[in-house]
Design an enzyme around this catalytic site. Structure first.
Site, PDB file in Angstrom:
ATOM      1  N   ARG A  98       0.877  -1.178   0.000  1.00 37.29           N
ATOM      2  CA  ARG A  98       0.000   0.000   0.000  1.00 37.29           C
ATOM      3  C   ARG A  98       0.912   1.225   0.000  1.00 37.29           C
ATOM      4  NH1 ARG A  98       2.457   1.995   3.673  1.00 37.29           N
ATOM      5  NH2 ARG A  98       0.939   3.665   3.672  1.00 37.29           N
ATOM      6  N   ALA A 100       0.976   5.183  -2.091  1.00 29.20           N
ATOM      7  CA  ALA A 100       0.835   5.563  -3.498  1.00 29.20           C
ATOM      8  C   ALA A 100       2.012   5.141  -4.379  1.00 29.20           C
ATOM      9  CB  ALA A 100       0.643   7.074  -3.586  1.00 29.20           C
ATOM     10  N   ARG A 150      -7.546  -0.213  -6.785  1.00 30.95           N
ATOM     11  CA  ARG A 150      -7.737   0.889  -5.837  1.00 30.95           C
ATOM     12  C   ARG A 150      -7.905   2.184  -6.645  1.00 30.95           C
ATOM     13  NH1 ARG A 150      -4.160   1.218  -0.659  1.00 30.95           N
ATOM     14  NH2 ARG A 150      -6.069   2.249   0.059  1.00 30.95           N
ATOM     15  N   GLN A 184      -1.908   2.607   9.854  1.00 33.85           N
ATOM     16  CA  GLN A 184      -0.609   2.674   9.157  1.00 33.85           C
ATOM     17  C   GLN A 184       0.449   3.390  10.002  1.00 33.85           C
ATOM     18  OE1 GLN A 184      -3.562   3.325   7.740  1.00 33.85           O
ATOM     19  NE2 GLN A 184      -3.622   2.772   5.590  1.00 33.85           N
ATOM     20  N   ASP A 214      -1.729  10.962  -2.171  1.00 33.04           N
ATOM     21  CA  ASP A 214      -2.185   9.911  -3.092  1.00 33.04           C
ATOM     22  C   ASP A 214      -2.575  10.483  -4.450  1.00 33.04           C
ATOM     23  OD1 ASP A 214      -2.401   7.164  -1.567  1.00 33.04           O
ATOM     24  OD2 ASP A 214      -2.776   8.803  -0.182  1.00 33.04           O
TER      25      ASP A 214
HETATM   26  O1  MRU Z   1      -4.439   3.276   2.116  1.00 35.65           O
HETATM   27  P1  MRU Z   1      -2.960   3.449   1.996  1.00 35.65           P
HETATM   28  O2  MRU Z   1      -2.187   2.873   3.138  1.00 35.65           O
HETATM   29  O3  MRU Z   1      -2.438   2.993   0.655  1.00 35.65           O
HETATM   30  O4  MRU Z   1      -2.761   5.015   2.061  1.00 35.65           O
HETATM   31  C1  MRU Z   1      -1.482   5.546   2.027  1.00 35.65           C
HETATM   32  C2  MRU Z   1      -1.447   6.996   2.236  1.00 35.65           C
HETATM   33  O5  MRU Z   1      -2.441   7.660   2.349  1.00 35.65           O
HETATM   34  C3  MRU Z   1      -0.099   7.647   2.184  1.00 35.65           C
HETATM   35  O6  MRU Z   1      -0.055   8.733   3.036  1.00 35.65           O
HETATM   36  C4  MRU Z   1       0.143   8.098   0.764  1.00 35.65           C
HETATM   37  O7  MRU Z   1       0.098   7.018  -0.129  1.00 35.65           O
HETATM   38  C5  MRU Z   1       1.363   8.881   0.604  1.00 35.65           C
HETATM   39  S1  MRU Z   1       2.877   7.990   0.743  1.00 35.65           S
HETATM   40  C6  MRU Z   1       3.130   7.311  -0.804  1.00 35.65           C
END
Ligand code: MRU
Length: 354
Positions: free
Chosen positions: A45, A47, A88, A197, A238
């Site tokens: 997970r 971005a 996603r 996270q 993201d």
């Molecule tokens: O749902 P996730 O864990 O994929 O969400 C991740 C985030 O919101 C991060 O803050 C975001 O991807 C920025 S870091 C690449």
């Protein structure tokens, strides 16, 4: 370095982020469908990590194809890309990663390239994107380090670290770079309900790197800001719209508003492929709604009464007016973002052509 994901001769290997911090186990995705499952189920997970995973998934699908003619392969490539794109919806990096391989494929196919050569070039590009992700984040980190205080506490939300990328991280990359440059920084990490996270991943990777870290519950940030404890906040992204509005993990918007109220700089750190010029403002960013079970259950145990309604938007949008600066590998963007983003897009395009 934390091996978030890796191309192997058998498929793509992923550090299973659903198991952290209790277990460091790896899951091998042996074909593009398994890569799609891994992205959907959040084994990988963040971005940037899902962007490169998407690229690797397409390359894997092409590499494993048994098509003997280009029209046959064309039809397969379309299904592979559609399958991965449906995993996603919010992080634009996923679509960027898929498009990188698809565009190369289209070019090679138009030139009537042999299927073995197409396979070799697509796999090579996926591996290059992996290397470039880390290299870009190191450059981004150096730009961002200059903005962070020489000493004090920096707040972050979710995980925008090595685990959310191929390594180093965006927001956590900036913190790493600042510490490497001698700043005496410690980190407050929001736990980031409901997927945790911050609690599970940010805390894990910062502690592993010996970066002083304090975990706080999401509702404690305002308290510590009111006490003057937080000097800056930095998060990842993201999807950033052409006007600077930024989608990031749910709860980011509240942190940004709290920063504004307390006069604390609020930074977004993201590689330029997170900026979606085709999305004009935050209103147009699709927000993923995830399963109710992520809210109702903790470690497999139901913690909510039967019958209660549940909402679980995975991201929110922070309007550009709350953002002090957006840090990219091409430099630092400031308001008016519409103009600074458009100017940087030209610089990025010129660098790509050079
Ligand atoms: O749902 P996730 O864990 O994929 O969400 C991740 C985030 O919101 C991060 O803050 C975001 O991807 C920025 S870091 C690449």
């Amino acid at each position: 370095m934390i091996p978030t994901l890796q191309w192997t001769p058998e498929g793509v290997s992923f550090l299973d982020q659903t198991k952290l911090p209790q277990e460091e186990t790896y899951l091998l995705a042996r074909n593009y469908r398994e890569v799609a499952d891994v992205i959907r189920n959040m084994v990988v997970r963040g971005a940037m990590a899902i962007g490169v995973s998407g690229a690797m998934g397409v390359a894997l699908g092409i590499d494993q194809s048994t098509a003997t003619t280009l029209p046959e392969l064309n039809a397969e490539v379309q299904v592979i890309c559609e399958t991965l794109a449906k995993t996603r919806p919010t992080a634009v990096n996923l679509f960027w990663g898929i498009a990188q391989i698809r565009d190369l494929y289209t070019k090679l196919e138009a030139a009537n390239t042999s299927i073995p050569e197409i396979k070799a070039q697509c796999v090579a590009l996926a591996q290059t994107l992996y290397d470039e992700d880390i290299a870009n984040l190191k450059v981004l980190g150096a730009y961002g380090a200059e903005l962070l205080p020489k000493e004090g506490t920096v707040l972050t939300h979710c995980n925008a670290g090595a685990l959310a990328a191929c390594g180093y991280g965006s927001a956590l990359g900036v913190i790493r770079a600042a510490i490497e440059a001698g700043h005496k920084i410690d980190v407050f990490a929001d736990e980031t309900r409901p997927f945790n996270q911050g609690m599970r991943l940010t805390a894990w990777e910062l502690v592993k790197d010996n970066i002083p870290t304090t975990l706080i519950c999401d509702n404690m940030a305002g308290y510590f800001m009111g006490q003057g404890r937080i000097k800056a906040a930095i998060v990842g992204a993201d999807r950033i719209a052409a006007n600077g509005d930024t989608a990031n993990k749910i709860g980011t918007y509240s942190v940004a508003i709290l920063c504004k109220e307390h006069g604390i700089p609020f930074y977004v750190a993201a590689p330029f492929n997170t900026i979606d010029l085709a999305t004009l403002s935050g209103k147009d960013i699709p927000i993923e709604e995830r399963a109710a079970r992520e809210v109702t259950h903790v470690n497999g145990i139901q913690v909510t009464p039967d019958g209660v309604g549940i909402a679980n938007p995975a991201f929110d949008v922070t309007p550009a007016r709350y953002i002090t600066a957006i840090i990219t590998e091409h430099g630092v963007l400031r308001a008016p973002f519409e103009e600074s983003i458009a100017a940087m897009a030209k610089i990025a395009a010129a660098k790509k052509r050079a």
